[in-house]
Enzyme design. Structure first.
Site, PDB file in Angstrom:
ATOM      1  N   ASP A 174      18.458 -33.564 -22.269  1.00  0.00           N
ATOM      2  CA  ASP A 174      19.075 -32.878 -21.130  1.00  0.00           C
ATOM      3  C   ASP A 174      20.576 -32.936 -21.346  1.00  0.00           C
ATOM      4  OD1 ASP A 174      19.874 -31.987 -18.481  1.00  0.00           O
ATOM      5  OD2 ASP A 174      17.847 -32.521 -17.830  1.00  0.00           O
TER       6      ASP A 174
ATOM      7  N   THR B  37      40.792 -13.943 -36.389  1.00  0.00           N
ATOM      8  CA  THR B  37      39.823 -13.024 -35.800  1.00  0.00           C
ATOM      9  C   THR B  37      39.207 -12.163 -36.901  1.00  0.00           C
ATOM     10  OG1 THR B  37      41.260 -12.975 -33.878  1.00  0.00           O
ATOM     11  CG2 THR B  37      39.475 -11.385 -33.921  1.00  0.00           C
TER      12      THR B  37
ATOM     13  N   HIS C 284      52.911 -12.421 -24.483  1.00  0.00           N
ATOM     14  CA  HIS C 284      52.694 -11.027 -24.901  1.00  0.00           C
ATOM     15  C   HIS C 284      52.210 -10.172 -23.741  1.00  0.00           C
ATOM     16  CE1 HIS C 284      48.381 -12.229 -26.349  1.00  0.00           C
ATOM     17  NE2 HIS C 284      48.360 -11.867 -25.094  1.00  0.00           N
ATOM     18  N   HIS C 285      51.852 -10.813 -22.639  1.00  0.00           N
ATOM     19  CA  HIS C 285      51.528 -10.043 -21.427  1.00  0.00           C
ATOM     20  C   HIS C 285      52.784  -9.706 -20.642  1.00  0.00           C
ATOM     21  CE1 HIS C 285      47.185 -10.738 -21.806  1.00  0.00           C
ATOM     22  NE2 HIS C 285      47.557 -11.891 -22.339  1.00  0.00           N
TER      23      HIS C 285
ATOM     24  N   LYS D 287      36.555 -13.917 -38.899  1.00  0.00           N
ATOM     25  CA  LYS D 287      35.243 -13.948 -38.247  1.00  0.00           C
ATOM     26  C   LYS D 287      34.474 -12.664 -38.517  1.00  0.00           C
ATOM     27  CE  LYS D 287      35.667 -17.335 -34.808  1.00  0.00           C
ATOM     28  NZ  LYS D 287      34.364 -17.941 -35.006  1.00  0.00           N
TER      29      LYS D 287
ATOM     30  N   HIS E 173      46.018 -16.468 -21.020  1.00  0.00           N
ATOM     31  CA  HIS E 173      45.610 -16.081 -22.363  1.00  0.00           C
ATOM     32  C   HIS E 173      44.512 -16.976 -22.930  1.00  0.00           C
ATOM     33  CE1 HIS E 173      45.449 -13.699 -25.866  1.00  0.00           C
ATOM     34  NE2 HIS E 173      45.222 -14.838 -26.473  1.00  0.00           N
TER      35      HIS E 173
ATOM     36  N   SER F 162      27.139 -15.373 -34.002  1.00  0.00           N
ATOM     37  CA  SER F 162      26.964 -16.105 -35.257  1.00  0.00           C
ATOM     38  C   SER F 162      25.584 -16.750 -35.353  1.00  0.00           C
ATOM     39  CB  SER F 162      28.033 -17.191 -35.385  1.00  0.00           C
ATOM     40  OG  SER F 162      29.304 -16.641 -35.238  1.00  0.00           O
TER      41      SER F 162
ATOM     42  N   SER G 116      34.571 -26.410 -10.551  1.00  0.00           N
ATOM     43  CA  SER G 116      33.266 -26.166 -11.146  1.00  0.00           C
ATOM     44  C   SER G 116      33.386 -26.027 -12.667  1.00  0.00           C
ATOM     45  CB  SER G 116      32.661 -24.910 -10.531  1.00  0.00           C
ATOM     46  OG  SER G 116      31.681 -24.382 -11.351  1.00  0.00           O
ATOM     47  N   SER G 117      34.366 -25.236 -13.108  1.00  0.00           N
ATOM     48  CA  SER G 117      34.502 -25.025 -14.559  1.00  0.00           C
ATOM     49  C   SER G 117      34.863 -26.306 -15.278  1.00  0.00           C
ATOM     50  CB  SER G 117      35.604 -24.014 -14.865  1.00  0.00           C
ATOM     51  OG  SER G 117      35.284 -22.789 -14.332  1.00  0.00           O
TER      52      SER G 117
ATOM     53  N   TYR H  46      40.261 -16.146 -24.166  1.00  0.00           N
ATOM     54  CA  TYR H  46      39.488 -16.686 -25.287  1.00  0.00           C
ATOM     55  C   TYR H  46      38.323 -17.523 -24.810  1.00  0.00           C
ATOM     56  CZ  TYR H  46      42.173 -14.321 -28.617  1.00  0.00           C
ATOM     57  OH  TYR H  46      42.696 -13.303 -29.336  1.00  0.00           O
TER      58      TYR H  46
ATOM     59  N   ARG I 272      47.936   1.819 -15.030  1.00  0.00           N
ATOM     60  CA  ARG I 272      46.705   1.251 -14.493  1.00  0.00           C
ATOM     61  C   ARG I 272      46.884   0.956 -13.002  1.00  0.00           C
ATOM     62  NH1 ARG I 272      46.947  -4.960 -16.823  1.00  0.00           N
ATOM     63  NH2 ARG I 272      44.985  -5.151 -15.709  1.00  0.00           N
TER      64      ARG I 272
ATOM     65  N   HIS J 197      37.040  -6.778  -8.188  1.00  0.00           N
ATOM     66  CA  HIS J 197      36.266  -6.471  -9.403  1.00  0.00           C
ATOM     67  C   HIS J 197      36.675  -7.409 -10.538  1.00  0.00           C
ATOM     68  CE1 HIS J 197      34.666  -4.428 -12.915  1.00  0.00           C
ATOM     69  NE2 HIS J 197      35.901  -4.314 -13.388  1.00  0.00           N
TER      70      HIS J 197
ATOM     71  N   GLU K 170      42.386 -18.292 -21.220  1.00  0.00           N
ATOM     72  CA  GLU K 170      41.231 -17.840 -20.443  1.00  0.00           C
ATOM     73  C   GLU K 170      40.519 -16.674 -21.123  1.00  0.00           C
ATOM     74  OE1 GLU K 170      39.526 -18.741 -17.847  1.00  0.00           O
ATOM     75  OE2 GLU K 170      38.411 -16.877 -17.497  1.00  0.00           O
TER      76      GLU K 170
ATOM     77  N   TRP L 273      43.902  -8.952 -10.331  1.00  0.00           N
ATOM     78  CA  TRP L 273      43.319 -10.254 -10.712  1.00  0.00           C
ATOM     79  C   TRP L 273      44.389 -11.178 -11.283  1.00  0.00           C
ATOM     80  CZ3 TRP L 273      42.420 -13.179 -15.233  1.00  0.00           C
ATOM     81  CH2 TRP L 273      42.863 -12.611 -16.427  1.00  0.00           C
TER      82      TRP L 273
HETATM   83  C1  HEM Z   1      43.213  -9.599 -32.055  1.00  0.00           C
HETATM   84  C2  HEM Z   1      43.145 -10.180 -30.934  1.00  0.00           C
HETATM   85  C3  HEM Z   1      43.927  -9.770 -29.707  1.00  0.00           C
HETATM   86  C4  HEM Z   1      45.223  -9.409 -29.583  1.00  0.00           C
HETATM   87  C5  HEM Z   1      46.252  -9.307 -30.683  1.00  0.00           C
HETATM   88  C6  HEM Z   1      45.443  -9.120 -28.190  1.00  0.00           C
HETATM   89  C7  HEM Z   1      46.650  -8.713 -27.650  1.00  0.00           C
HETATM   90  C8  HEM Z   1      46.844  -8.392 -26.318  1.00  0.00           C
HETATM   91  C9  HEM Z   1      48.104  -8.027 -25.744  1.00  0.00           C
HETATM   92  C10 HEM Z   1      49.426  -7.942 -26.500  1.00  0.00           C
HETATM   93  C11 HEM Z   1      47.903  -7.780 -24.427  1.00  0.00           C
HETATM   94  C12 HEM Z   1      48.936  -7.395 -23.380  1.00  0.00           C
HETATM   95  C13 HEM Z   1      49.040  -5.945 -23.236  1.00  0.00           C
HETATM   96  C14 HEM Z   1      49.925  -5.559 -22.095  1.00  0.00           C
HETATM   97  O1  HEM Z   1      49.662  -5.963 -20.948  1.00  0.00           O
HETATM   98  O2  HEM Z   1      50.852  -4.813 -22.358  1.00  0.00           O
HETATM   99  C15 HEM Z   1      46.516  -7.978 -24.164  1.00  0.00           C
HETATM  100  C16 HEM Z   1      45.925  -7.826 -22.933  1.00  0.00           C
HETATM  101  C17 HEM Z   1      44.674  -8.303 -22.624  1.00  0.00           C
HETATM  102  N1  HEM Z   1      43.767  -8.832 -23.525  1.00  0.00           N
HETATM  103 FE1  HEM Z   1      44.011  -8.991 -25.538  1.00  0.00          FE
HETATM  104  N2  HEM Z   1      44.309  -9.303 -27.500  1.00  0.00           N
HETATM  105  C18 HEM Z   1      43.351  -9.716 -28.395  1.00  0.00           C
HETATM  106  C19 HEM Z   1      42.067 -10.046 -28.112  1.00  0.00           C
HETATM  107  C20 HEM Z   1      41.579 -10.187 -26.835  1.00  0.00           C
HETATM  108  C21 HEM Z   1      40.338 -10.808 -26.515  1.00  0.00           C
HETATM  109  C22 HEM Z   1      39.383 -11.422 -27.494  1.00  0.00           C
HETATM  110  C23 HEM Z   1      40.218 -10.752 -25.172  1.00  0.00           C
HETATM  111  C24 HEM Z   1      39.119 -11.246 -24.252  1.00  0.00           C
HETATM  112  C25 HEM Z   1      37.911 -11.414 -24.538  1.00  0.00           C
HETATM  113  C26 HEM Z   1      41.372 -10.086 -24.655  1.00  0.00           C
HETATM  114  C27 HEM Z   1      41.579  -9.838 -23.324  1.00  0.00           C
HETATM  115  C28 HEM Z   1      42.691  -9.262 -22.808  1.00  0.00           C
HETATM  116  C29 HEM Z   1      42.883  -8.996 -21.415  1.00  0.00           C
HETATM  117  C30 HEM Z   1      41.913  -9.336 -20.274  1.00  0.00           C
HETATM  118  C31 HEM Z   1      44.120  -8.377 -21.288  1.00  0.00           C
HETATM  119  C32 HEM Z   1      44.762  -7.780 -20.053  1.00  0.00           C
HETATM  120  C33 HEM Z   1      45.135  -8.716 -19.004  1.00  0.00           C
HETATM  121  C34 HEM Z   1      45.718  -7.977 -17.825  1.00  0.00           C
HETATM  122  O3  HEM Z   1      46.891  -7.606 -17.873  1.00  0.00           O
HETATM  123  O4  HEM Z   1      44.974  -7.761 -16.850  1.00  0.00           O
HETATM  124  N3  HEM Z   1      42.181  -9.746 -25.687  1.00  0.00           N
HETATM  125  N4  HEM Z   1      45.880  -8.363 -25.339  1.00  0.00           N
HETATM  126 CU    CU Z   2      46.637 -12.380 -24.096  1.00  0.00          CU
END
Ligand code: HEM
Ligand code: CU
Lengths: 531, 369
Positions: free
Chosen positions: A111, A334, A308-309, A337, A259, A274, A175-176, A263, A456, A82, A261, A147
Site C-alpha cells: 500500500d 525535452t 519567461h511569462h 525525451k 512554471h 515511457s 492536499s497536494s 512541469y 487572449r 475553467h 507547476e 487562473w
Molecule cells: C520546450 C518546452 C517549453 C518551452 C520552451 C515553453 C515556453 C513557454 C513560454 C516562453 C511561455 C510564455 C508565453 C507568454 O506568455 O508569452 C509559456 C507559456 C505556457 N506554457 Fe510553456 N513551454 C514549454 C513547455 C510547456 C509544458 C510542458 C507545459 C505544461 C504541460 C507548458 C505550459 C505552459 C502554460 C500553461 C503557459 C501559459 C501560462 C499562462 O500564461 O496562462 N509549457 N511556455
Molecule cells: Cu513557463
C-alpha cells in the site's frame, strides 16, 4: 525494509479480512491505495467535465463576433474557473490518483507508506472545490481575474469571493503537499528487495521528481495567496504600488510557483508514455538512464525560467536575456525525451491498441507544443506572441494532447489491471480518433488567430478572427462530447468487460503485471524479489 | 464556416506550406524592429519545421515499417551513448545559433536613447490616456464601436472593436518614446505593426520606443486581462507626416481653448441632460450600467443611491476624485468641466432619481483650477 515489515504486520493485526468494507463507509474512511486512487480518478473526471462545460460556454460565446450568450463579466469568471478547475481539479488529482493506484504495485509494496494521510489528502479536495465553485453563486460572482490572478486585479479590484478562492487554494495546496510526501515516502521506503533506484519504472521516477517539485512550490503558491489575503483584509501593501509594494513582485512569486507547476502537470505524463510505448513496441525503453537524467534536468531548469511569462513587464535587458537562454535550454532535455520515445518505437514490433494511439498522439502533439514553446522563448518575438491566442494554442497543445491524453492512455492501459476486465477496444479507438481530430480542430487554428493578433481572454473580437474562431468552437464541441464515449467505455468495462489475464498486454513488463487482474485489495502482501 | 472549411483542411494537412503568404501569419509591421522580429519569427519557425520533418519523418517510417502486422520483429537495442550525446549536442548548437540574432534584436529594442518625442501612456479601466510631454496635450482614447454593433442589433463595421474616438497621433520619421504606466490594474499596450507590447503597471513606468517611416493607421488592443471590458479597449495609432502632425497639434490646442469657453456659457437642464447622457453611456455605463443598476456586489447602483440623491458636493467630489481602493476612478482630468457637470446632472435626474438639481459647468471649472 523494516518499514515494509512493520506496515505488513500492522495490517495483519488490525484487518482480518482482505476485502474492502461495505457501503459509503468504505469510501469515506478508506486507507487503501486503490480505493483512494479510484476516488481521485472519479473526482478528477467530474472536474474535467465541469471545467469542460465552462470551456464550451467560452467557445460558444466565441463562435461568432459580437456578444451573444454571456456577458463579459461572466465570461471572465468562466475563463478563470475553467483554468483553475482544469489545473487543480482535473490534471493534478488525476495524476495523484494514478500514482496511488500504480506506485505501490510498481515498486512491489502492499500500500502507500502513509495510508491515513492518504485518506485525508483526498477528502480535503471535494471541500476545496465545493468552496471554490460556490463562489459562482456569490454577490459579485466568482473570481474573474484569470487562473494567473495577477494583482492588483485580484486584490484591490477583486470581487468579494476572492477570499473563498484563497482558502480553496490553501486547501488544494495542503492536499497536494500531503499527496507528494506520501509518494516520496512510498518510493523511498517501500521498494521491494532488489528494486534499486535505477530499476524503478519511469512512471515512478517521474512521479518522484514531480513530488519534490510539488513540495518545493506549493508553499510558494500558499505564500502568494496569503500575501493577497493580507493586502485585501489586513491593510498590507505587498502588491500595491501606492503603499510601497510592487505588482510585478506578485508575478515573480506566482511564476516561481507557476512554471514548475506546468512541469508538475507534464512529468508524470512523460512517465506514463515511457511505460506504454515499450509495451506496444515490444521493445525495451531506449535510453532509460538518459530519461531519468533528462527528467531531473527539466525539473531543475523549471526553477530558473519563470520570468519567461513576464517578458513584457519591463525587466532589464540582462534579465530578459537570462530567462530567454534558460528557457531555450529546456528544449534540450525535452528533445532527448522525444528522441528516446521514437528510438524505442524504431525497429520494434508495434501494435496500436488505444493506449498506444493516445501515446503516439502525445508524442507528436506534445512536440508541436514544444516547438511553439521554443518560439515563445525568443524574448523579442514573444513581445508579439505574449498574451495572444498563440500562447493559448501552445499551452493547450502541451496540456490537452499532452497531460490529458497521457491520463487517458494510462486509464486504458491499466484499467484491465484495476477491474480485471478489458474495455471495448473499438469504442476506445473511436474515442481516440474523435478526441484527436477534435483537439486539433480546436487548438491548431488558435496558432493562426494568435499570430494574426487576437489577444487572449476577450469575450468578443474583431472581424478578421471570425473564421478560425468558428472552426475552433466546432472542434471544442467534438472534443467535449467525445469524452462521453470514454465515460461509457469505462463504466461498461467495470460492469461487463471481457476478462483480462494478469499480463493484460502481450508485451507488458513490470511488477504490476505479475499481480492477478483485478489486482488484490492489498497489492503485495509478500514483497516480490526483483532481480 | 463555409469560408473556413478549406482553410482548415489546409491547416491540418500541411501546417507549414506557404505559411508566409497567409494573412494569418504574424504581421511584418512597419518599422525596422518589427521587420526584424518577423524575421526572427520566421527563422525559428522554419527551424522548428525542419526538426519536425526529421523527427516526425523517422517516427512515421517506424510506424509504417515496424509494426507487428507486417511481421516486424522487435530488435533488442536500448542504449547508445554516442547517439544520445549527439542528439543532446545538436539541439544545443541550433539553440545557440538562434539565441545570437535574438539577443541582437533585443538589444536594439532596449536602446532608449535619443528619443525626439516622449508620450506618456496610461492605462485606465478601460481606456487609454495619452499625454504629450512638453506639449500640453492630454487626452483619453476609448472604444468608439457602438454598443448596438456589439449587441448584434446592427451590422458590424470594418474596424469593429478596433476603432477609437481619439487616436494617438505620432509624427513619421521620428523616434518616439512611450512611457507606459497604469492608473488602476495592469494593462498592456500592444500595436502589432510596431512590434511594441509593454505592460502598463500602476506605480511603475516602462519605456519603449518606435520609429514609423510612412504615414498610416495601426491598430492594436490591450493585451493584459484588466477586468470586465478588457476586450473593449483598443489602440489606434495614426502616423502623420511632420506637416500634418503640426497641424494636428494646432487643432488640438484650439479645441482645448474652445472647451474652456463652453464652460463659461449658461446651460439649461435639458442641454446638460442630453450631453450628460452621452458622457454617461461612454464613460460610466460600463460599470454602473446603462440603467444605473450597477452590478451587484461589484459596482454600486446609482439609481436611488445615497450619493446621487444626497449632497451634490459629495457627488461631485467622488466623480472628480474617485474613491481610493476601488475601481471608481478620478474623472477630474478625463472629462472637461462641461462633461463633468453634465454627467453629474444626468446621474441626479435620470433613472428616476428626479432631484431636479442642475450642476453648473462654471462651478466645476472653478473646482478644477
Ligand atoms: C520546450 C518546452 C517549453 C518551452 C520552451 C515553453 C515556453 C513557454 C513560454 C516562453 C511561455 C510564455 C508565453 C507568454 O506568455 O508569452 C509559456 C507559456 C505556457 N506554457 Fe510553456 N513551454 C514549454 C513547455 C510547456 C509544458 C510542458 C507545459 C505544461 C504541460 C507548458 C505550459 C505552459 C502554460 C500553461 C503557459 C501559459 C501560462 C499562462 O500564461 O496562462 N509549457 N511556455
Ligand atoms: Cu513557463
Amino acid at each position: 525494509m523494516s518499514t515494509l515489515e512493520q506496515t505488513a504486520a500492522a495490517g495483519e493485526l488490525t484487518e482480518h479480512h482482505h476485502g474492502p468494507a461495505s457501503g459509503i463507509g468504505r469510501w469515506l474512511f478508506t486507507t487503501n491505495h486503490k480505493d483512494i486512487g479510484t476516488l481521485y480518478l472519479w473526482f478528477s473526471f467530474i472536474m474535467f467535465l465541469t471545467g469542460g462545460c465552462m470551456a464550451l460556454m467560452i467557445r460558444a460565446e466565441l463562435f461568432q463576433p459580437g456578444l451573444q450568450l454571456i456577458e463579459p463579466a461572466f465570461f471572465n469568471q468562466m475563463t478563470t474557473m475553467h483554468g483553475l478547475i482544469m489545473v487543480f481539479g482535473a490534471v493534478m488529482p488525476a495524476f495523484v490518483g494514478l500514482a496511488n493506484w500504480m506506485v505501490p504495485m510498481m515498486v512491489g509494496a502492499p500500500d502507500m507508506a502513509l495510508p491515513r494521510m492518504n485518506n485525508w489528502s483526498f477528502w480535503i479536495l471535494p471541500f476545496a472545490f465545493a468552496m471554490m465553485i460556490s463562489t459562482l453563486f456569490m454577490d459579485g460572482g466568482a473570481p474573474n481575474f484569470g487562473w494567473t490572478f495577477y494583482a492588483p486585479l485580484s486584490t484591490t479590484y477583486a470581487p468579494p469571493s476572492v477570499t473563498f478562492f484563497i482558502f480553496a487554494v490553501h486547501m488544494m495546496g495542503i492536499s497536494s503537499i500531503m499527496g507528494a510526501i506520501n509518494i516520496i515516502a512510498t518510493i523511498l521506503n517501500l521498494r521491494a528487495p532488489g528494486m534499486t533506484m535505477m530499476k524503478l519504472p519511469l512512471f515512478v521516477w517521474t512521479w518522484l521528481i514531480t513530488a519534490f517539485l510539488l513540495i518545493a512550490v506549493m508553499p510558494v503558491l500558499a505564500g502568494v495567496v496569503t500575501m493577497m489575503l493580507m493586502d485585501i483584509h489586513f491593510g498590507t501593501s505587498f502588491f500595491n504600488a501606492a503603499g510601497g509594494g510592487d505588482p510585478v513582485l506578485f508575478q515573480h512569486v506566482f511564476w516561481f510557483f507557476g512554471h514548475p507547476e506546468v512541469y508538475i502537470m507534464i512529468l508524470p505524463a512523460f512517465g506514463i508514455v515511457s511505460e506504454i510505448i515499450p509495451t506496444f513496441a515490444r521493445k525495451k525503453l531506449f535510453g532509460y538512464a538518459s530519461m531519468v537524467y533528462a527528467t531531473a534536468s527539466i525539473a531543475f531548469l523549471s526553477f530558473i525560467v519563470w520570468a519567461h511569462h513576464m517578458f513584457t513587464v519591463g525587466m532589464p535587458l540582462v534579465g530578459e536575456v537570462f530567462f530567454m537562454f534558460s528557457t531555450m535550454l529546456i528544449a534540450v532535455p525535452t528533445g532527448v525525451k522525444v528522441f528516446n520515445w521514437i528510438a524505442t518505437m524504431f525497429r520494434g514490433s508495434m501494435t496500436f491498441e488505444t493506449p498506444m494511439l493516445f501515446s503516439l498522439a502525445f508524442v507528436v502533439l506534445f512536440t508541436i507544443g514544444g516547438f511553439s514553446g521554443l518560439m515563445l522563448a525568443i524574448a523579442p518575438v514573444d513581445f508579439q506572441y505574449h498574451d495572444t491566442y498563440f500562447v493559448v494554442a501552445h499551452f493547450h497543445y502541451v496540456l490537452v494532447p499532452g497531460a490529458i491524453f497521457a491520463i487517458m492512455a494510462a486509464t486504458y492501459y491499466w484499467i484491465p489491471k484495476w477491474t480485471g476486465r478489458y474495455y471495448n477496444e473499438t469504442m476506445g479507438k473511436v474515442h481516440f480518433w474523435l478526441s484527436f481530430i477534435g483537439v486539433n480542430i480546436t487548438f491548431f487554428p488558435m496558432h493562426f488567430i494568435g499570430l494574426a493578433g487576437m489577444p487572449r481572454r476577450i469575450p468578443d473580437y474583431a472581424l478578421q478572427f471570425a473564421d478560425f474562431n468558428a472552426v475552433a468552437s466546432v472542434g471544442a464541441f467534438i472534443f467535449g462530447f467525445s469524452q462521453l464515449i470514454f465515460l461509457y467505455n469505462v463504466i461498461s468495462c467495470i460492469r461487463s468487460g471481457k476478462k483480462a489475464s494478469s499480463e493484460v498486454w502481450e508485451g507488458s513488463h513490470g511488477l504490476e503485471w505479475t499481480l492477478p487482474s483485478p489486482a488484490p485489495y492489498h497489492s503485495f502482501t509478500e514483497p516480490p524479489v526483483v532481480k | 464556416m463555409s469560408r473556413a472549411t478549406p482553410w482548415l483542411l489546409v491547416a491540418l494537412c500541411a501546417p507549414c506550406a506557404a505559411w508566409a503568404d497567409w494573412t494569418v501569419n504574424l504581421t511584418q509591421g512597419v518599422t525596422d524592429i518589427s521587420r526584424e522580429v518577423y524575421g526572427l519569427h520566421m527563422l525559428i519557425f522554419w527551424i522548428c519545421v525542419a526538426i519536425g520533418v526529421v523527427v516526425f519523418g523517422v517516427m512515421l517510417w517506424a510506424l509504417i515499417h515496424h509494426r507487428k502486422s507486417r511481421g516486424a520483429e522487435a530488435h533488442n537495442f536500448h542504449e547508445n551513448v554516442a547517439v544520445e550525446i549527439t542528439w543532446t549536442i545538436i539541439p544545443f548548437v541550433i539553440l545557440i545559433a538562434m539565441a545570437v540574432p535574438a539577443t541582437a534584436t533585443l538589444v536594439k529594442m532596449y536602446d532608449q536613447s535619443e528619443a525626439e518625442l516622449d508620450i506618456q501612456i496610461t492605462g485606465y479601466q478601460w481606456k487609454w490616456r495619452y499625454q504629450y510631454l512638453g506639449e500640453d496635450i492630454d487626452f483619453f482614447s476609448s472604444l468608439s464601436t457602438p454598443q448596438t454593433q456589439i449587441g448584434n442589433e446592427e451590422s458590424k463595421g470594418e474596424h469593429y472593436l478596433l476603432e477609437v474616438d481619439n487616436p494617438l497621433v505620432i509624427p513619421t520619421g521620428k523616434k518616439v518614446r512611450f512611457l507606459v504606466t497604469a492608473n488602476d490594474v495592469i494593462h498592456s499596450w500592444w500595436v502589432p505593426d510596431l512590434a511594441v507590447k509593454k505592460d502598463a503597471i500602476p506605480g511603475f513606468i516602462n519605456e519603449i520606443w518606435t520609429r514609423v517611416e510612412e504615414p498610416g493607421v495601426f491598430r492594436g488592443q490591450c493585451a493584459e486581462l484588466c477586468g470586465k471590458d478588457h476586450g473593449f479597449m483598443p489602440i489606434v495609432v495614426e502616423a502623420k507626416s511632420e506637416a500634418d502632425y503640426q497641424q494636428w497639434l494646432a487643432e488640438m490646442k484650439q479645441a482645448k481653448s474652445s472647451q474652456a469657453a463652453a464652460a463659461e456659457k449658461t446651460w439649461t437642464l435639458a442641454e446638460l441632460m442630453e450631453s450628460g447622457q452621452q458622457v454617461y453611456n461612454r464613460t460610466c455605463a460600463a460599470c454602473h450600467g446603462p440603467d444605473g443598476g450597477g452590478l451587484p456586489g461589484v459596482f454600486p447602483a446609482l439609481k436611488n443611491s445615497p450619493i446621487a440623491l444626497g449632497d451634490p458636493a459629495a457627488h461631485i467630489d467622488i466623480v472628480m476624485n474617485g474613491k481610493a481602493g476601488t475601481a471608481m476612478q478620478a474623472f477630474r482630468d478625463q472629462l472637461s468641466a462641461v462633461e463633468l457637470a453634465a454627467v453629474v446632472t444626468y446621474e441626479r435626474n435620470a433613472f428616476g432619481n428626479n432631484t431636479g438639481d442642475l450642476i453648473n459647468p462654471a462651478d466645476i471649472a472653478a473646482l478644477k483650477q
